[in-house]
Design an enzyme around this catalytic site. Structure first.
Site, PDB file in Angstrom:
ATOM      1  N   HIS A 316       0.857  -1.163  -0.180  1.00  0.00           N
ATOM      2  CA  HIS A 316       0.029   0.025   0.011  1.00  0.00           C
ATOM      3  C   HIS A 316       1.241   1.397   0.101  1.00  0.00           C
ATOM      4  CE1 HIS A 316      -4.313   1.145   0.448  1.00  0.00           C
ATOM      5  NE2 HIS A 316      -4.117   1.560   0.827  1.00  0.00           N
ATOM      6  N   ASP A 347       2.660  -3.913  -7.051  1.00  0.00           N
ATOM      7  CA  ASP A 347       2.932  -2.143  -6.906  1.00  0.00           C
ATOM      8  C   ASP A 347       4.275  -1.502  -5.331  1.00  0.00           C
ATOM      9  OD1 ASP A 347       1.343  -1.229  -4.221  1.00  0.00           O
ATOM     10  OD2 ASP A 347      -0.374  -2.055  -5.641  1.00  0.00           O
ATOM     11  N   GLY A 349       6.344   2.130  -5.092  1.00  0.00           N
ATOM     12  CA  GLY A 349       7.776   2.735  -4.522  1.00  0.00           C
ATOM     13  C   GLY A 349       8.174   2.212  -6.151  1.00  0.00           C
TER      14      GLY A 349
HETATM   15  C1  LIG Z   1      -3.840   9.164  -2.341  1.00  0.00           C
HETATM   16  C2  LIG Z   1      -3.196   7.366  -2.025  1.00  0.00           C
HETATM   17  C3  LIG Z   1      -4.829   6.200  -1.971  1.00  0.00           C
HETATM   18  C4  LIG Z   1      -4.781   5.239  -2.321  1.00  0.00           C
HETATM   19  N1  LIG Z   1      -6.136   4.536  -2.325  1.00  0.00           N
HETATM   20  C5  LIG Z   1      -6.374   3.256  -2.359  1.00  0.00           C
HETATM   21  C6  LIG Z   1      -7.250   2.880  -2.269  1.00  0.00           C
HETATM   22  O1  LIG Z   1      -8.545   3.320  -2.205  1.00  0.00           O
HETATM   23  N2  LIG Z   1      -7.528   0.901  -2.393  1.00  0.00           N
HETATM   24  C7  LIG Z   1      -6.404   0.399  -2.344  1.00  0.00           C
HETATM   25  O2  LIG Z   1      -6.578  -0.871  -2.593  1.00  0.00           O
HETATM   26  N3  LIG Z   1      -5.343   1.453  -2.550  1.00  0.00           N
HETATM   27  C8  LIG Z   1      -5.113   2.302  -2.316  1.00  0.00           C
HETATM   28  N4  LIG Z   1      -3.672   2.699  -2.373  1.00  0.00           N
HETATM   29  C9  LIG Z   1      -2.633   2.373  -2.959  1.00  0.00           C
HETATM   30  C10 LIG Z   1      -2.330   2.168  -3.979  1.00  0.00           C
HETATM   31  O3  LIG Z   1      -2.727   1.439  -4.193  1.00  0.00           O
HETATM   32  C11 LIG Z   1      -0.951   1.230  -4.644  1.00  0.00           C
HETATM   33  O4  LIG Z   1      -1.068   0.633  -3.578  1.00  0.00           O
HETATM   34  C12 LIG Z   1       0.144   2.409  -3.380  1.00  0.00           C
HETATM   35  O5  LIG Z   1       0.081   3.030  -4.561  1.00  0.00           O
HETATM   36  C13 LIG Z   1       1.477   1.830  -4.366  1.00  0.00           C
HETATM   37  O6  LIG Z   1       2.542   2.560  -3.758  1.00  0.00           O
HETATM   38  P1  LIG Z   1       3.182   3.880  -4.763  1.00  0.00           P
HETATM   39  O7  LIG Z   1       2.140   4.574  -5.091  1.00  0.00           O
HETATM   40  O8  LIG Z   1       4.535   4.251  -3.387  1.00  0.00           O
HETATM   41  O9  LIG Z   1       4.194   3.649  -5.493  1.00  0.00           O
HETATM   42  C14 LIG Z   1      -3.490   4.455  -2.237  1.00  0.00           C
HETATM   43  C15 LIG Z   1      -2.870   5.386  -2.436  1.00  0.00           C
HETATM   44  C16 LIG Z   1      -2.140   6.456  -2.039  1.00  0.00           C
HETATM   45  C17 LIG Z   1      -0.889   6.738  -2.679  1.00  0.00           C
HETATM   46  O1  LIG Z   2      -5.518   6.450   1.729  1.00  0.00           O
HETATM   47  C1  LIG Z   2      -5.499   4.971   1.377  1.00  0.00           C
HETATM   48  O2  LIG Z   2      -4.699   4.573   0.998  1.00  0.00           O
HETATM   49  C2  LIG Z   2      -6.831   4.235   0.955  1.00  0.00           C
HETATM   50  O3  LIG Z   2      -6.432   3.167   0.937  1.00  0.00           O
HETATM   51  C3  LIG Z   2      -7.627   4.502   1.720  1.00  0.00           C
HETATM   52  C4  LIG Z   2      -8.423   3.552   2.593  1.00  0.00           C
HETATM   53  C5  LIG Z   2      -9.983   3.952   3.492  1.00  0.00           C
HETATM   54  C6  LIG Z   2     -10.700   4.937   2.881  1.00  0.00           C
HETATM   55  C7  LIG Z   2     -10.392   5.446   1.803  1.00  0.00           C
HETATM   56  C8  LIG Z   2      -8.335   5.699   1.016  1.00  0.00           C
END
Ligand SMILES: Cc1cc2nc3c(=O)[nH]c(=O)nc-3n(C[C@H](O)[C@H](O)[C@H](O)COP(=O)(O)O)c2cc1C
Ligand SMILES: O=C(O)C(=O)c1ccccc1
Length: 425
Positions: A316, A347, A349
């Site tokens: 994440h 994913d 990084g």
């Molecule tokens: C602002 C933000 C919001 C994210 N929201 C979600 C989400 O709603 N659902 C989810 O599965 N992952 C979410 N992620 C994780 C991304 O899918 C992913 O795993 C992550 O961005 C990978 O790391 P990187 O962007 O540093 O390469 C979120 C990441 C960020 C930065």
């Molecule tokens: O912020 C996040 O990384 C994310 O995945 C998330 C989790 C719950 C609600 C909204 C975004």
């Protein structure tokens, strides 16, 4: 793709967003609000895992090979019945309205213009149906946060199927939000302000839950007239047309949006989930089920036992467990355990086309790109997202050709070596 981008450069046309990943982030930081930048760039705790994700790439180096006819590099692949022009997907990212008012729509259009699949988030700022429409025939996947309410989880899955999703990605690592120090210090969480809940406010099951909450609240105070469920449904569905970033305070002072936010907080997740629950999900859908957030090879083995169709090795972006291992460090062990039985996506990084190459060489089937395109979105909307994706895809294509790989099949562990070794593996 890389040829076109080079031609532009040669004729003196500057890209709409910087090509360097650090310059891209820096430019976005200046453009975004403090809260939005903190939310997107921030990770858990001391952000050591976010750093470990990036640092892990420095421990692998590419070993280029020569004289291998790379005149027509083929970077395409087939995945869950779709053809992808490159081994790249857009990671699910929530609350995109913080980066740009067109949010998920701009992202969907940008992805579709390149034929790259987008994974639509449960925490999106636009309902999945709108984004699916905007993407036309380009594949989209849906990312599920598994609600503690069965009817709501079922409704999300049914909507994903009805909207034509090619796969369902179940995110396992975020049943609670991590210890996000930047957000805590700004006392800001988007959901508390009604941001990033468009999948919920556009959902009929969710509307009924809000209706029940409002009705029981009215009973308690005895004064307000009790709205009918139909009236609440109409109001909740109107919420998806709200302007996005202004009049938030006004909206949240009125009872209905507040009830929607509180209902969301009640139903968002199910921390009690176990491997046994996957059977329920399997019965709900014929879509491929992909588990996101796998880091341990034993969990990969359990996922295979549970009959899932794919994995995303991800932490994440370091937003959940600080001091956890870098995601790339987890990849080879998972790939070895899965042994080709299901696709293993990666994913966390990934910042460049060269990074994508390294992840593919370590066994990833395809790579999900996250923060870089969010920065593109903040800087230049749809065009910014498209440009970031083009840069990464172009560098990947170029890296493959220059490393002597004519197709993805050539990008294997022999193409990389641990940094500092004086011999290839
Ligand atoms: C602002 C933000 C919001 C994210 N929201 C979600 C989400 O709603 N659902 C989810 O599965 N992952 C979410 N992620 C994780 C991304 O899918 C992913 O795993 C992550 O961005 C990978 O790391 P990187 O962007 O540093 O390469 C979120 C990441 C960020 C930065
Ligand atoms: O912020 C996040 O990384 C994310 O995945 C998330 C989790 C719950 C609600 C909204 C975004």
């Amino acid at each position: 793709m890389q040829a076109a981008i080079y031609r532009e450069g040669v004729f003196g046309r500057r890209p709409v967003v910087p090509t360097s990943p650090s310059a891209l982030e820096h430019a976005a930081r200046r453009r975004m609000s403090r809260r939005a930048y903190a939310y997107v760039a921030g990770s858990a705790g001391q952000e050591r895992t976010a750093q470990a994700n990036v640092d892990a790439f420095e421990r692998w180096q590419i070993v280029p090979r020569m004289l291998r006819d790379v005149s027509t590099p083929d970077v395409g692949l087939d995945l869950f019945g779709d053809h992808l022009p490159a081994p790249l997907l857009l990671a699910p990212i929530g609350v995109l309205e913080m980066a740009h008012h067109e949010a998920d729509l701009a992202v969907g259009r940008a992805a579709a213009s390149l034929g790259l699949p987008a994974i639509l988030s449960s925490q999106a700022s636009r309902p999945m149906e709108q984004v699916a429409d905007a993407m036309g025939t380009t594949p989209h996947w849906f990312q599920l946060y598994w609600s503690n309410n069965d009817d709501l989880a079922q409704s999300f899955v049914q909507r994903a199927e009805a909207s034509g999703a090619s796969a369902l990605v179940v995110t396992l690592d975020t049943h609670s939000l991590g210890w996000r120090t930047r957000d805590l210090d700004l006392a800001f969480l988007p959901f508390a302000h009604g941001l990033g809940i468009a999948q919920y406010t556009s959902d009929p099951v969710f509307a009924d839950l809000v209706a029940q909450r409002v009705a029981s609240g009215s009973r308690a105070d005895g004064h307000q007239p009790r709205p009918t469920p139909a009236a609440v449904r109409a109001l909740v569905s109107m919420a998806r047309h709200y302007p996005g970033d202004d009049s938030l305070t006004t909206r949240l002072r009125s009872p209905l949006p507040r009830a929607a936010v509180e209902t969301f907080l009640d139903v968002f997740s199910r921390p009690s989930l176990t491997w046994r629950d996957l059977g329920w999900l399997r019965d709900q859908t014929t879509l491929p089920i992909v588990l996101k957030g796998i880091q341990h090879p034993d969990d990969a083995a359990q996922a295979l036992d549970a009959g899932v169709d794919g994995l995303v090795v991800s932490n994440h972006g370091g937003r959940q467990v600080d001091d956890a291992i870098g995601s790339l460090d987890a990849l080879p062990g998972v790939v070895d355990r899965v042994d080709g039985r299901v696709p293993v996506l990666f994913d966390s990084g990934v910042r460049s086309g060269a990074d994508v190459f390294v992840a593919l060489a370590l066994g990833a089937t395809a790579v999900c790109l996250g923060r870089p395109w969010v920065y593109g979105l903040a800087l230049a909307g749809e065009r910014g997202v498209r440009t970031v994706l083009q840069h990464v895809a172009a560098e990947l294509e170029l890296t493959m050709a220059l490393a002597g790989c004519a197709s993805l099949a050539d990008v294997d562990r022999r193409a990389v070596t641990p940094a500092g070794r004086d011999r290839t593996p």
